[in-house]
Scaffold this active site. Structure first.
Site, PDB file in Angstrom:
ATOM      1  N   ASN A  19     -15.228   7.919   2.850  1.00  0.00           N
ATOM      2  CA  ASN A  19     -13.962   7.742   3.639  1.00  0.00           C
ATOM      3  C   ASN A  19     -14.954   7.755   5.222  1.00  0.00           C
ATOM      4  OD1 ASN A  19     -13.587  10.499   4.317  1.00  0.00           O
ATOM      5  ND2 ASN A  19     -12.078   9.976   2.074  1.00  0.00           N
ATOM      6  N   ASN A  53      -7.931  13.280  -6.781  1.00  0.00           N
ATOM      7  CA  ASN A  53      -9.506  13.021  -6.270  1.00  0.00           C
ATOM      8  C   ASN A  53      -8.458  13.418  -4.414  1.00  0.00           C
ATOM      9  OD1 ASN A  53      -8.754  10.115  -4.622  1.00  0.00           O
ATOM     10  ND2 ASN A  53      -8.080  10.477  -6.176  1.00  0.00           N
ATOM     11  N   TYR A 155     -14.606   1.438   0.196  1.00  0.00           N
ATOM     12  CA  TYR A 155     -15.140   2.873   0.228  1.00  0.00           C
ATOM     13  C   TYR A 155     -16.375   2.527   1.520  1.00  0.00           C
ATOM     14  CZ  TYR A 155     -12.004   6.118  -2.094  1.00  0.00           C
ATOM     15  OH  TYR A 155     -10.733   6.207  -2.048  1.00  0.00           O
ATOM     16  N   LYS A 181      -6.581  -2.025  -0.385  1.00  0.00           N
ATOM     17  CA  LYS A 181      -6.888  -0.761   0.669  1.00  0.00           C
ATOM     18  C   LYS A 181      -8.554  -1.222   1.435  1.00  0.00           C
ATOM     19  CE  LYS A 181      -6.198   3.617   0.320  1.00  0.00           C
ATOM     20  NZ  LYS A 181      -4.410   4.038   0.512  1.00  0.00           N
ATOM     21  N   MET A 182      -8.284  -0.461   1.990  1.00  0.00           N
ATOM     22  CA  MET A 182      -9.521  -0.539   1.931  1.00  0.00           C
ATOM     23  C   MET A 182      -9.779   0.605   3.336  1.00  0.00           C
ATOM     24  SD  MET A 182     -11.155  -3.587   4.888  1.00  0.00           S
ATOM     25  CE  MET A 182     -12.449  -2.507   6.204  1.00  0.00           C
ATOM     26  N   LYS A 183     -11.083   1.464   3.166  1.00  0.00           N
ATOM     27  CA  LYS A 183     -11.167   2.524   4.692  1.00  0.00           C
ATOM     28  C   LYS A 183     -11.804   2.285   6.164  1.00  0.00           C
ATOM     29  CE  LYS A 183     -10.491   5.414   1.440  1.00  0.00           C
ATOM     30  NZ  LYS A 183      -9.040   5.931   1.403  1.00  0.00           N
ATOM     31  N   ASP A 212      -6.920   2.213   5.973  1.00  0.00           N
ATOM     32  CA  ASP A 212      -6.817   3.803   5.543  1.00  0.00           C
ATOM     33  C   ASP A 212      -7.666   4.873   5.886  1.00  0.00           C
ATOM     34  OD1 ASP A 212      -6.510   6.757   4.776  1.00  0.00           O
ATOM     35  OD2 ASP A 212      -6.999   5.819   3.145  1.00  0.00           O
ATOM     36  N   ALA A 213      -7.310   5.186   7.716  1.00  0.00           N
ATOM     37  CA  ALA A 213      -8.383   6.129   8.606  1.00  0.00           C
ATOM     38  C   ALA A 213      -8.750   7.520   7.980  1.00  0.00           C
ATOM     39  CB  ALA A 213      -7.547   6.378   9.517  1.00  0.00           C
ATOM     40  N   ASN A 214      -7.850   7.986   7.207  1.00  0.00           N
ATOM     41  CA  ASN A 214      -7.775   9.368   6.157  1.00  0.00           C
ATOM     42  C   ASN A 214      -8.028  10.546   7.594  1.00  0.00           C
ATOM     43  OD1 ASN A 214      -9.709   7.311   4.060  1.00  0.00           O
ATOM     44  ND2 ASN A 214      -8.334   9.429   3.584  1.00  0.00           N
ATOM     45  N   GLU A 238      -2.409   3.396   7.877  1.00  0.00           N
ATOM     46  CA  GLU A 238      -2.407   4.638   7.213  1.00  0.00           C
ATOM     47  C   GLU A 238      -2.992   6.221   7.173  1.00  0.00           C
ATOM     48  OE1 GLU A 238      -3.428   7.046   2.576  1.00  0.00           O
ATOM     49  OE2 GLU A 238      -3.308   4.351   2.794  1.00  0.00           O
ATOM     50  N   GLU A 264      -0.178  12.072   2.217  1.00  0.00           N
ATOM     51  CA  GLU A 264      -0.406  12.090   1.104  1.00  0.00           C
ATOM     52  C   GLU A 264      -1.591  14.023   1.450  1.00  0.00           C
ATOM     53  OE1 GLU A 264      -5.507  10.568   0.957  1.00  0.00           O
ATOM     54  OE2 GLU A 264      -4.046   8.762   0.778  1.00  0.00           O
ATOM     55  N   ASP A 291       1.325  13.672  -3.021  1.00  0.00           N
ATOM     56  CA  ASP A 291       1.103  13.605  -4.284  1.00  0.00           C
ATOM     57  C   ASP A 291       1.381  14.854  -5.065  1.00  0.00           C
ATOM     58  OD1 ASP A 291      -0.667  13.359  -6.868  1.00  0.00           O
ATOM     59  OD2 ASP A 291      -2.495  12.611  -5.512  1.00  0.00           O
ATOM     60  N   HIS A 321      -0.178   8.890  -2.989  1.00  0.00           N
ATOM     61  CA  HIS A 321      -1.253   8.801  -3.358  1.00  0.00           C
ATOM     62  C   HIS A 321      -2.102   9.127  -4.775  1.00  0.00           C
ATOM     63  CE1 HIS A 321      -5.178  12.039  -3.497  1.00  0.00           C
ATOM     64  NE2 HIS A 321      -5.369  10.363  -2.858  1.00  0.00           N
ATOM     65  N   GLU A 340      -0.220   3.607  -5.826  1.00  0.00           N
ATOM     66  CA  GLU A 340      -1.678   3.594  -6.192  1.00  0.00           C
ATOM     67  C   GLU A 340      -2.176   3.436  -7.025  1.00  0.00           C
ATOM     68  OE1 GLU A 340      -5.189   4.996  -2.625  1.00  0.00           O
ATOM     69  OE2 GLU A 340      -3.980   6.340  -3.572  1.00  0.00           O
ATOM     70  N   TYR A 342      -6.634   3.363  -8.389  1.00  0.00           N
ATOM     71  CA  TYR A 342      -8.165   2.999  -8.404  1.00  0.00           C
ATOM     72  C   TYR A 342      -8.877   2.631  -9.532  1.00  0.00           C
ATOM     73  CZ  TYR A 342      -8.175   6.498  -4.873  1.00  0.00           C
ATOM     74  OH  TYR A 342      -6.945   7.221  -3.657  1.00  0.00           O
TER      75      TYR A 342
END
Length: 388
Positions: A19, A53, A155, A181-183, A212-214, A238, A264, A291, A321, A340, A342
């Site tokens: 990410n 994760n 990702y 959702k994408m990074k 999502d920018a993490n 996010e 998260e 989470d 999350h 969420e 995965y």
């Protein structure tokens, strides 16, 4: 009844993805099995837990600090008043004994992993799915029969071009998801804008895409992305900045009028409360992603939900999350806004029961005791292997 054994191990979930902040090529998780002397279907009841994760295995903390406290405790002190089941709140208090307040760090992940296993065992002993047990105890018996889920992916991956990104998102739609959702933040803004526009061509509308920018951005970059993203009308923007930089989050809210999401990487009720007090989040549109598997478990999550209610927030604004079955049970049993998912990564821990399809963006939960790990055979095989 009593606990007869507690087993733990470290399991790899390495994947060649990244990410905006980390790559997952060395990622692993802790897994825990709590064995009791209660017999169901001819075998002892065993509760299973694992951490989400994004945080590494906490084997040292689990085996050297928290499990010894449970083993040394009076067995009766870990049970409910009737003495016929484990008491997750008393077990939590036993694990947290002799711990100073504050500085939550990775110990919250270790306790959260054990806490998950305890709740799984408690529900199995009662012969109920965890979501029904939670609804009966804390939600006046009300269960959400369907839970909203979104597909997290997008990702950065070696050699992954726009066509591959589109193919991934198209696959999620074909699986039944309505929101993906994408990074972002792992490439320059112009490149990320092109990636967002490529995904929008697949999903059709901005409110079917979250980004999502993490936690990657400083304030100026977060605002620059906000201005670029707002015209798309996205589902949410996010974790633009560091999760503990509440001032950045509050300032960003002045520049982005649509929904934002964060939380998260906050691992205690106190940190969550500081976010609500100082982060500038809007209870009518923003989303909270705490989470339980990373933040001291469900015992602490219940405290967080009480705090949110006191501050005027609905549990419906929580979409955890992690993409795991524990949070899915909490969402169904305690009335959260969703969960969420995965579909492709972090297997076998990501995803839900194998025979549970996603239909129009929602899933139903299996009617099996506990969290439902046994309804996910690949995951059950991993968990069973640490105590067989």
């Amino acid at each position: 009844m009593r606990l007869t054994a507690i087993h733990s191990a470290t399991v790899p979930i390495a994947s060649p993805i990244r990410n905006a902040y980390i790559d997952f090529s060395k990622m692993n998780v802790s897994v825990v099995a709590v064995v009791t002397d209660v017999i169901r279907d001819g075998a002892p009841v065993v509760g299973y837990g694992f951490n989400s994760n994004g945080r590494y295995a906490q084997q040292g903390l689990i085996t050297e600090r928290f499990l010894p406290r449970l083993r040394e405790a009076d067995p009766a002190s870990l049970l409910n008043d009737a003495g016929d089941n484990l008491d997750p709140h008393r077990i939590w208090a036993t694990m947290f004994a002799n711990e100073k307040p504050g500085g939550h760090g990775e110990r919250s992940v270790a306790i959260g992993t054990v806490d998950m296993a305890v709740w799984d065992a408690v529900a199995k002993i009662e012969g109920k799915p965890l979501y029904r047990l939670l609804a009966d105890r804390y939600n006046d018996g009300h269960v959400d029969e369907r839970v909203f889920v979104y597909a997290a992916g997008g990702y950065y991956y070696p050699g992954k071009d726009l066509t591959a990104l589109q193919d991934e998102m198209r696959k999620y739609l074909d699986l039944g998801y309505t929101v993906v959702k994408m990074k972002i933040g792992g490439a320059p803004l112009d490149e990320d804008r092109a990636r967002v526009e490529a995904v929008l061509q697949v999903v059709g509308r901005g409110d079917r895409l979250a980004v999502d920018a993490n936690g990657r951005f400083d304030l100026d970059t977060a605002i620059a992305y906000a201005k670029a993203l707002e015209p798309y009308g996205l589902f949410w923007y996010e974790e633009a900045g560091d999760p503990l930089d509440y001032a950045l989050q509050a300032e960003l809210a002045q520049h982005y009028q649509l929904a934002m999401a964060t939380g998260e990487n906050l691992f205690s009720m106190q940190d969550a409360r500081n976010l609500i007090r100082h982060g500038g989040l809007r209870s009518d549109r923003d989303w909270l992603q705490f989470d339980c598997a990373l933040s001291y478990g469900l015992v602490e999550y219940l405290r967080t939900l009480r705090m949110l209610k006191e501050h005027g927030w609905s549990a419906r604004r929580c979409i955890p999350h992690g993409g795991h079955q524990m949070s899915l049970n909490i969402a169904a049993g305690l009335g959260l806004g969703g969960n969420e998912s995965y579909p492709d990564v972090f297997q076998p821990f990501g995803g839900f029961a194998d025979l549970t399809p996603v239909v129009d963006g929602y899933v139903t939960l299996p009617d099996v005791p506990g969290i439902g790990i046994e309804a996910k055979p690949r995951l059950h095989a991993v968990m069973r292997g640490i105590h067989a």
